[in-house]
Design a protein around this motif. Structure first.
Motif, short mmCIF file in Angstrom:
data_model
loop_
_atom_site.label_atom_id
_atom_site.label_comp_id
_atom_site.label_asym_id
_atom_site.label_seq_id
_atom_site.Cartn_x
_atom_site.Cartn_y
_atom_site.Cartn_z
N LEU A 141 -9.92 12.09 -5.22
CA LEU A 141 -8.90 12.25 -4.18
C LEU A 141 -9.04 11.15 -3.13
O LEU A 141 -8.07 10.55 -2.68
CB LEU A 141 -9.05 13.59 -3.46
CG LEU A 141 -8.71 14.86 -4.22
CD1 LEU A 141 -9.04 16.07 -3.35
CD2 LEU A 141 -7.25 14.90 -4.62
N GLU A 142 -10.29 10.90 -2.76
CA GLU A 142 -10.58 9.94 -1.70
C GLU A 142 -10.33 8.50 -2.17
O GLU A 142 -9.72 7.70 -1.46
CB GLU A 142 -12.04 10.14 -1.29
CG GLU A 142 -12.49 9.37 -0.07
CD GLU A 142 -11.78 9.80 1.21
OE1 GLU A 142 -11.37 10.97 1.30
OE2 GLU A 142 -11.63 8.93 2.09
N LEU A 143 -10.76 8.20 -3.38
CA LEU A 143 -10.70 6.81 -3.85
C LEU A 143 -9.31 6.37 -4.30
O LEU A 143 -8.98 5.20 -4.24
CB LEU A 143 -11.65 6.62 -5.05
CG LEU A 143 -13.11 6.39 -4.76
CD1 LEU A 143 -13.82 6.08 -6.06
CD2 LEU A 143 -13.30 5.23 -3.79
N TYR A 144 -8.52 7.30 -4.83
CA TYR A 144 -7.22 6.91 -5.40
C TYR A 144 -6.05 7.64 -4.75
O TYR A 144 -5.44 8.53 -5.36
CB TYR A 144 -7.23 7.15 -6.93
CG TYR A 144 -8.40 6.50 -7.60
CD1 TYR A 144 -8.59 5.11 -7.52
CD2 TYR A 144 -9.34 7.24 -8.30
CE1 TYR A 144 -9.69 4.50 -8.11
CE2 TYR A 144 -10.44 6.63 -8.91
CZ TYR A 144 -10.60 5.28 -8.80
OH TYR A 144 -11.68 4.67 -9.39
N PRO A 145 -5.72 7.26 -3.50
CA PRO A 145 -4.64 7.95 -2.79
C PRO A 145 -3.27 7.79 -3.47
O PRO A 145 -2.39 8.61 -3.27
CB PRO A 145 -4.65 7.30 -1.40
CG PRO A 145 -5.40 6.02 -1.55
CD PRO A 145 -6.37 6.23 -2.67
N ALA A 233 -3.91 0.15 -9.41
CA ALA A 233 -4.41 1.46 -9.83
C ALA A 233 -5.93 1.34 -9.90
O ALA A 233 -6.47 0.89 -10.91
CB ALA A 233 -3.83 1.86 -11.19
N GLY A 234 -6.61 1.67 -8.80
CA GLY A 234 -8.07 1.53 -8.75
C GLY A 234 -8.44 0.06 -8.82
O GLY A 234 -7.95 -0.75 -8.03
N ASN A 235 -9.26 -0.29 -9.80
CA ASN A 235 -9.68 -1.69 -9.88
C ASN A 235 -8.88 -2.53 -10.85
O ASN A 235 -9.30 -3.61 -11.25
CB ASN A 235 -11.18 -1.76 -10.20
CG ASN A 235 -11.49 -0.94 -11.43
OD1 ASN A 235 -10.63 -0.18 -11.90
ND2 ASN A 235 -12.67 -1.07 -11.97
N VAL A 236 -7.72 -2.03 -11.27
CA VAL A 236 -6.82 -2.86 -12.09
C VAL A 236 -5.43 -2.91 -11.46
O VAL A 236 -5.06 -2.09 -10.63
CB VAL A 236 -6.70 -2.35 -13.56
CG1 VAL A 236 -7.98 -2.59 -14.34
CG2 VAL A 236 -6.28 -0.90 -13.63
#
Ligand SMILES: C=C(O[C@H]1C=CC=C(C(=O)O)[C@@H]1O)C(=O)O
Length: 370
Positions: A141-145, A233-236
């Motif tokens: 939840l925290e990392l991928y708003p 999307a995150g690290n991509v």
């Protein structure tokens, strides 16, 4: 209820081996849950059902629904907390890399020798489970708003956790939205990047297929297609094109059946790609690249939010919404291990080694919270 007591309630429900789903839509702060009081499995029939859907990749298999009428609905505002990222490598056997690259090579040869244009190949990566799964959910939840973050459980199916960037279909009233998401590169602190022809074409194939598919449905009109743009999307990073339309609500089943599986998780031509995956991928995708989310959810909005104690329903508007997402960047949770699912689109210009690397980068979306 605060966030920890919300999770405690779900944890207790889980310890009784009862089905539940907890989730948060992209860009929102409200975390919702549906707790089912028994372990009966209900399936979708005609898409007129109202509930939370969980569908497998294989479109011959049935989609599960937790009916809103029988489940207990709970919700809470997300609370921020510090996630200490430990950059850890989860190494895999050389054998697995060799196997995957061989499969990609074989796929490229098939594409060159047949009418197959694009096919999405995938695999799963096994990782030892180190902590309790609800903590993963909290960290996601925290990392991928900007992702749809969820944790879904049924004692007869298992537990799935994910943070997906891809919408299958969103509807409100008579408006419908979907997207063509494809092409991948590593995020290096900027979204100002250029895309190679191979990725642009791979993504354009997805847009064309979605637009063609929707335009064959009589209940869909007014199709509008945006410009491809870069999203994180995150690290991509991916290329994304928004597609919207007007539709008759009676056409929802046809629309979902037409969109799933999209060429972003299957390929083109559809039949050939689908067949290739079922016969050559050599494992069961299960719910990875299926879809999940709210079906026919009654959404009540106060028209005048400053007016308190509104008893007159004229001040409220009720709309029916469907919010379905493609099940990507996800994992299945077992007692002592996790299985992270990852894949990528293969075309005639793909490179086996880069495809392997791409699955490693995509697996990091889940690995970062472990
Ligand atoms: C199949 C996956 O991603 C899809 C969505 C975005 C980009 C993709 C790609 O670049 O190949 C895939 O089509 C996955 O993450 O497992």
């Amino acid at each position: 209820m605060n966030f920890d007591s919300f999770l405690e309630k779900v944890r207790e429900h889980h310890s009784l081996q009862l089905p539940f789903v907890i989730y948060r839509h992209p860009g929102e702060k409200l975390v919702k849950g549906q707790l089912q009081p028994n372990n009966i499995i209900e399936y979708i029939n005609d898409f007129q059902e109202k509930g939370f859907v969980f569908a497998p990749f294989n479109s011959q298999k049935r989609a599960i629904v937790f009916s809103f009428a029988s489940a207990e609905a709970i919700s809470v505002e997300q609370e921020s907390f510090q996630v200490n990222l430990k950059k850890r490598e989860y190494k895999e056997e050389q054998q697995e890399q060799d196997r995957y690259e061989k499969l990609i090579n074989k796929t490229i040869d098939t594409i060159k020798a047949s009418g197959l244009e694009k096919v999405v190949i995938s695999r799963k990566k096994e990782i030892e489970l180190e902590t309790e799964p609800f903590l993963y959910f909290k960290r996601l939840l925290e990392l991928y708003p900007e992702a749809m973050v969820y944790c879904w459980y049924h004692p007869l199916v298992g537990m799935w956790i994910g943070a997906t960037p891809e919408t299958l279909v969103k509807t409100e009233g008579r408006r419908l939205k979907t997207m063509a998401l494809a092409g991948t590169q590593v995020f290096n602190n900027t979204k100002e990047v250029s895309w190679k022809e191979k990725e642009k074409e791979e993504q354009a194939i997805v847009t064309r297929a979605i637009v063609d598919g929707l335009s064959q449905i009589a209940e869909v009109s007014n199709l509008q297609v945006g410009e491809p743009h870069t999203v994180r999307a995150g690290n991509v990073l991916h290329l994304k094109t928004n597609v919207s339309a007007t539709y008759e609500t009676s056409g929802l089943k046809k629309i979902i059946k037409k969109l799933h599986p999209t060429p972003a998780v299957c390929g083109l031509p559809y039949e050939m790609a689908y067949d290739y995956i079922l016969t050559k991928e050599n494992y069961d995708r299960s719910y990875y690249t299926g879809y999940l989310g709210e079906l026919n959810f009654q959404h009540t909005k106060n028209r005048n939010p400053r007016r308190r104690n509104v008893e007159n329903s004229a001040y409220q508007s009720v709309s029916k919404q469907t919010n379905l997402y493609v099940n990507l960047r996800c994992m299945q949770v077992f007692d002592n291990r996790l299985e992270v699912y990852v894949g990528g689109g293969i075309t005639k210009d793909s490179q086996p080694k880069s495809e392997w690397e791409e699955t490693q980068r995509k697996a990091e979306t889940m690995q970062q919270v472990l």
